[in-house]
Design a protein around this motif. Structure first.
Motif, PDB file in Angstrom:
ATOM      1  N   MET A  87       4.169  -3.156  -0.130  1.00  0.00           N
ATOM      2  CA  MET A  87       2.317  -2.912  -0.225  1.00  0.00           C
ATOM      3  C   MET A  87       2.019  -2.628  -1.742  1.00  0.00           C
ATOM      4  SD  MET A  87      -0.108  -4.562   1.304  1.00  0.00           S
ATOM      5  CE  MET A  87      -1.979  -3.901   1.454  1.00  0.00           C
ATOM      6  N   ARG A  88       2.570  -1.407  -2.284  1.00  0.00           N
ATOM      7  CA  ARG A  88       2.348  -1.118  -3.416  1.00  0.00           C
ATOM      8  C   ARG A  88       2.687  -2.543  -4.495  1.00  0.00           C
ATOM      9  NH1 ARG A  88       4.856   3.205  -0.984  1.00  0.00           N
ATOM     10  NH2 ARG A  88       3.384   5.220  -1.043  1.00  0.00           N
ATOM     11  N   ILE A  89       3.661  -2.808  -4.325  1.00  0.00           N
ATOM     12  CA  ILE A  89       4.016  -4.302  -6.022  1.00  0.00           C
ATOM     13  C   ILE A  89       2.942  -5.086  -5.558  1.00  0.00           C
ATOM     14  CG2 ILE A  89       5.458  -6.314  -5.813  1.00  0.00           C
ATOM     15  CD1 ILE A  89       6.758  -3.017  -6.655  1.00  0.00           C
ATOM     16  N   ALA A  90       2.075  -5.532  -4.159  1.00  0.00           N
ATOM     17  CA  ALA A  90       1.390  -6.780  -4.167  1.00  0.00           C
ATOM     18  C   ALA A  90      -0.258  -5.814  -4.361  1.00  0.00           C
ATOM     19  CB  ALA A  90       1.132  -7.011  -2.927  1.00  0.00           C
ATOM     20  N   CYS A  91      -0.067  -4.702  -4.895  1.00  0.00           N
ATOM     21  CA  CYS A  91      -1.238  -4.020  -5.742  1.00  0.00           C
ATOM     22  C   CYS A  91      -1.419  -4.257  -7.245  1.00  0.00           C
ATOM     23  CB  CYS A  91      -1.137  -3.375  -4.675  1.00  0.00           C
ATOM     24  SG  CYS A  91      -2.209  -2.969  -3.510  1.00  0.00           S
ATOM     25  N   GLY A  92       0.196  -3.569  -7.436  1.00  0.00           N
ATOM     26  CA  GLY A  92       0.753  -4.026  -8.642  1.00  0.00           C
ATOM     27  C   GLY A  92      -0.058  -5.495  -9.047  1.00  0.00           C
ATOM     28  N   TRP A 144       5.277   2.688 -11.805  1.00  0.00           N
ATOM     29  CA  TRP A 144       5.344   4.448 -12.152  1.00  0.00           C
ATOM     30  C   TRP A 144       6.074   4.749 -10.736  1.00  0.00           C
ATOM     31  CZ3 TRP A 144       3.700   8.994 -11.776  1.00  0.00           C
ATOM     32  CH2 TRP A 144       4.578  10.138 -12.635  1.00  0.00           C
ATOM     33  N   THR A 145       4.247   4.681  -9.702  1.00  0.00           N
ATOM     34  CA  THR A 145       4.632   5.784  -8.924  1.00  0.00           C
ATOM     35  C   THR A 145       6.019   5.080  -8.079  1.00  0.00           C
ATOM     36  OG1 THR A 145       2.741   5.885  -8.830  1.00  0.00           O
ATOM     37  CG2 THR A 145       4.224   6.295  -6.766  1.00  0.00           C
ATOM     38  N   VAL A 146       6.234   3.516  -7.629  1.00  0.00           N
ATOM     39  CA  VAL A 146       7.326   2.774  -6.746  1.00  0.00           C
ATOM     40  C   VAL A 146       8.194   3.312  -7.779  1.00  0.00           C
ATOM     41  CG1 VAL A 146       8.300   0.979  -6.761  1.00  0.00           C
ATOM     42  CG2 VAL A 146       5.453   1.241  -6.182  1.00  0.00           C
ATOM     43  N   ARG A 147       9.030   3.002  -8.630  1.00  0.00           N
ATOM     44  CA  ARG A 147       9.964   3.680  -9.425  1.00  0.00           C
ATOM     45  C   ARG A 147      10.859   4.783  -9.064  1.00  0.00           C
ATOM     46  NH1 ARG A 147      11.953   5.847 -14.127  1.00  0.00           N
ATOM     47  NH2 ARG A 147       9.402   6.512 -15.061  1.00  0.00           N
ATOM     48  N   ARG A 148       8.535   5.407  -9.434  1.00  0.00           N
ATOM     49  CA  ARG A 148       9.623   7.044  -9.317  1.00  0.00           C
ATOM     50  C   ARG A 148      10.197   7.617  -6.951  1.00  0.00           C
ATOM     51  NH1 ARG A 148       9.212  11.791 -12.799  1.00  0.00           N
ATOM     52  NH2 ARG A 148       9.031  12.671 -11.189  1.00  0.00           N
TER      53      ARG A 148
END
Length: 53
Positions: free
Chosen positions: A1-6, A42-46
């Motif tokens: 979901m975060r990737i889609a928002c990004g 950046w948050t997803v990567r962390r």
């Protein structure tokens, strides 16, 4: 979901910046979604790095 928002934020930011001929300086608001997308990625990567070890 975060990737889609990004990805959505990147597309929105690019679309706003591409509309400079029509909207003038107001199109610079396109930098906000791009900054948000950078923060999301950046948050997803962390989170992925901390989950792996």
């Amino acid at each position: 979901m975060r990737i889609a928002c990004g990805i959505f934020n990147v597309v929105l930011g690019v679309a706003l910046l591409a509309s400079v001929p029509w909207t003038g300086p107001l199109a610079l608001l396109g930098l906000l979604p791009l900054a948000g997308a950078a923060l999301i990625f950046w948050t997803v990567r962390r989170l992925q790095a901390s989950a792996q070890g």
